[in-house]
Scaffold this active site. Structure first.
Site, PDB file in Angstrom:
ATOM      1  N   SER A 146       0.808  -1.227   0.000  1.00 32.37           N
ATOM      2  CA  SER A 146       0.000   0.000   0.000  1.00 32.37           C
ATOM      3  C   SER A 146       0.838   1.272   0.000  1.00 32.37           C
ATOM      4  CB  SER A 146      -0.927  -0.014   1.198  1.00 32.37           C
ATOM      5  OG  SER A 146      -1.570  -1.248   1.244  1.00 32.37           O
ATOM      6  N   ARG A 161       8.101   6.161  -3.600  1.00 30.40           N
ATOM      7  CA  ARG A 161       8.478   6.771  -2.320  1.00 30.40           C
ATOM      8  C   ARG A 161       7.634   6.144  -1.231  1.00 30.40           C
ATOM      9  NH1 ARG A 161       6.090  11.888  -4.476  1.00 30.40           N
ATOM     10  NH2 ARG A 161       3.886  11.878  -3.952  1.00 30.40           N
ATOM     11  N   ASP A 199      -3.580  -1.353  -2.076  1.00 33.52           N
ATOM     12  CA  ASP A 199      -4.767  -1.738  -1.283  1.00 33.52           C
ATOM     13  C   ASP A 199      -6.077  -1.206  -1.878  1.00 33.52           C
ATOM     14  OD1 ASP A 199      -3.987   0.845  -0.609  1.00 33.52           O
ATOM     15  OD2 ASP A 199      -4.121   0.560   1.561  1.00 33.52           O
TER      16      ASP A 199
HETATM   17  C1  GLC Z   1      -0.849   5.966   1.198  1.00 33.50           C
HETATM   18  C2  GLC Z   1      -0.131   5.197   0.097  1.00 33.50           C
HETATM   19  C3  GLC Z   1      -1.121   4.561  -0.864  1.00 33.50           C
HETATM   20  C4  GLC Z   1      -2.145   3.747  -0.083  1.00 33.50           C
HETATM   21  C5  GLC Z   1      -2.814   4.622   0.976  1.00 33.50           C
HETATM   22  C6  GLC Z   1      -3.839   3.862   1.803  1.00 33.50           C
HETATM   23  O1  GLC Z   1      -1.475   7.054   0.649  1.00 33.50           O
HETATM   24  O2  GLC Z   1       0.742   6.059  -0.599  1.00 33.50           O
HETATM   25  O3  GLC Z   1      -0.456   3.734  -1.797  1.00 33.50           O
HETATM   26  O4  GLC Z   1      -3.096   3.235  -0.970  1.00 33.50           O
HETATM   27  O5  GLC Z   1      -1.837   5.150   1.829  1.00 33.50           O
HETATM   28  O6  GLC Z   1      -3.275   2.801   2.498  1.00 33.50           O
END
Ligand code: GLC
Length: 473
Positions: A146, A161, A199
């Site tokens: 995620s 990142r 996610d």
């Molecule tokens: C952050 C991450 C993203 C993820 C979100 C929710 O924003 O960068 O990839 O989907 O958190 O977990």
């Protein structure tokens, strides 16, 4: 009322005012969000655009998929290993092992993190699938990761990142699937990582599987938890930045849509529209990724609690709260240490209706070791509500904007489904209702709001990764 109380109340009212979100801001936010999406679909070189990451997921489940698959989910707070049984009738069952991610893993080396994850997978298989292991089976696994990843295929992706407090710097730029596979192989764990999914992508797929067309088509998968983000399916013809050979290949295969991970946490990093109070600036400065994911820092769980902590600390500095503490050193360390106040506590303050807010008193005492007066607790509740309200009102912007962008409500009697997962949307009292209030203030109006269904897609992110791994077969 004694003069000093009046001063505190006046100041609290002023602070709350700074967290208000006007209808004008919401309307402009929606327009600007659509514009940022469109620019992000054209190029990766516009720093003011959304990342709009092509995910190489090109089909949406129907609910008839079947199989037993493994999935792992590295989210913001927990690491989960799951085995999912898709029953082919919109239902699934799952067995899972959940481990909180230790703080040292969040800022150590990638070897430490991926080794730790592989050990958890190994242990899970030995506990829950010992028979299959004995038979020498190889398991196919979906990997929910995620964080923003640049994908070139369904089963590879390099980390762009870190977000949500992670800072494993040697991992940036590396293929996270290859890293996990390497560590699994080193431990001789018989698993092939078949698909990588954000996610939000997982949530979109899982909700499409379980909810398919019950309350309209599922248009968005989103997360409001430690972080916030959303995914949706886009016409391949509009994803202009896809390399020509990929577009050609998709065309030949008859593929017309691809799921896009918007990474909306980074919406309006330049703060053209978003509020930027002096407390937001401190939250950003204290974060592990200053200057980016600005939208997330006004919306998601990790930052809501931190914003409240920063405001409380500021009111103490102004001599208005916790007056028994003469120096910063004397204050309970949880009030002076960043990210030590969580959204779970805010959930309790939000709805505390006990006499003298006794429940909050206990929580503050246990969690922060902070004795408070009734008047202080009332102010804490007022501030909590203002911060949560701002979060939910801003959350309506990307949802409404994406629905408008894809023309979700075109046609007569259309109903639209949004799958959501994450602790804030699931557990924060009244959050979904506040979001809906704000949706009705957008260009979609009360009519759009009435036709919108925001459903919790429990365990969506892991189930969706399993669905991805299945689609790869
Ligand atoms: C952050 C991450 C993203 C993820 C979100 C929710 O924003 O960068 O990839 O989907 O958190 O977990």
């Amino acid at each position: 009322m004694p003069a000093v109380n009046k001063k505190l109340q006046t100041r609290a009212n002023q602070v709350c005012k700074c967290f208000e979100v006007s209808q004008d801001l919401i309307l402009r936010g929606v327009d600007y969000f659509i514009d940022s999406c469109e620019r992000g679909l054209e190029t990766d070189d516009d720093p003011t655009a959304l990342m709009m990451i092509p995910t190489y997921v090109t089909s949406i489940p129907t609910g008839h998929e079947q199989g037993v698959l493994l999935a792992v989910d590295l989210g913001g707070t927990n690491f989960r290993v799951v085995s999912v049984t898709l029953k082919g009738d919109h239902t699934f069952s799952l067995v899972q092992a959940k481990s909180p991610i230790p703080l040292d893993m969040m800022s150590g080396t990638s070897a430490m993190l991926f080794q730790w994850m592989s050990e958890k997978i190994d242990k899970f298989l030995k506990t829950h699938h010992s028979d299959s292991l004995k038979e020498g089976n190889n398991f196919k696994m979906g990997f929910t990761f995620s964080f923003p990843v640049k994908q070139k295929s369904l089963n590879s992706g390099t980390l762009t990142r870190w977000t949500k407090g992670f800072d494993v710097s040697d991992c940036v730029g590396k293929d996270v699937v290859a890293l996990l596979q390497e560590h699994l192989d080193a431990l001789k764990v018989p698993v092939t990582v078949g698909a990588l999914a954000n996610d939000t992508v997982g949530t979109l797929l899982a909700r499409s599987y379980t909810g398919a067309n019950k309350e309209g088509e599922t248009i968005i998968g989103c997360i409001f938890g430690t972080g916030t983000n959303g995914a949706y399916a886009e016409d391949v013809s509009k994803i202009k930045k896809l390399p020509e050979d990929v577009r050609k290949h998709l065309k030949e295969a008859g593929v017309t849509q691809m799921v896009i991970n918007t990474e909306w946490g980074s919406f309006d990093n330049q703060m053209k529209i978003l509020p930027n109070t002096k407390w937001d600036q401190v939250v950003d400065k204290n974060s592990s990724n200053p200057g980016v994911h600005i939208f997330e820092k006004r919306v998601s769980g990790l930052y809501m609690g931190e914003t409240l902590r920063v405001v409380l600390f500021d009111l103490w500095k102004e001599g208005l709260l916790f007056k028994d503490y003469a120096t910063e050193e004397a204050l309970p360390h949880r009030l002076t240490t960043p990210f030590n106040l969580d959204t779970e506590a805010m959930s309790l303050f939000e709805i505390d209706d006990s006499t003298g807010l006794k429940a909050s008193e206990l929580k503050l005492q246990q969690m922060l070791r902070l004795p408070t007066t009734t008047e202080e607790r009332l102010v804490i509740q007022q501030l909590t509500r203002a911060i949560a309200h701002r979060s939910a009102y801003l959350a309506a912007i990307p949802i409404s904007a994406l629905l408008m962008k894809v023309g979700a409500f075109d046609g007569h009697h259309v109903e639209v489904d949004v799958g959501a997962d994450g602790s804030v949307v699931e557990f924060y009292p009244g959050y979904r209702t506040m979001m809906r209030d704000a949706v009705s203030l957008t260009q979609l109006g009360p009519k759009g709001e009435r036709r919108l269904h925001i459903n919790i897609s429990k365990d969506g992110s892991s189930v969706g990764a399993a669905l991805c791994a299945l689609s790869e077969e």
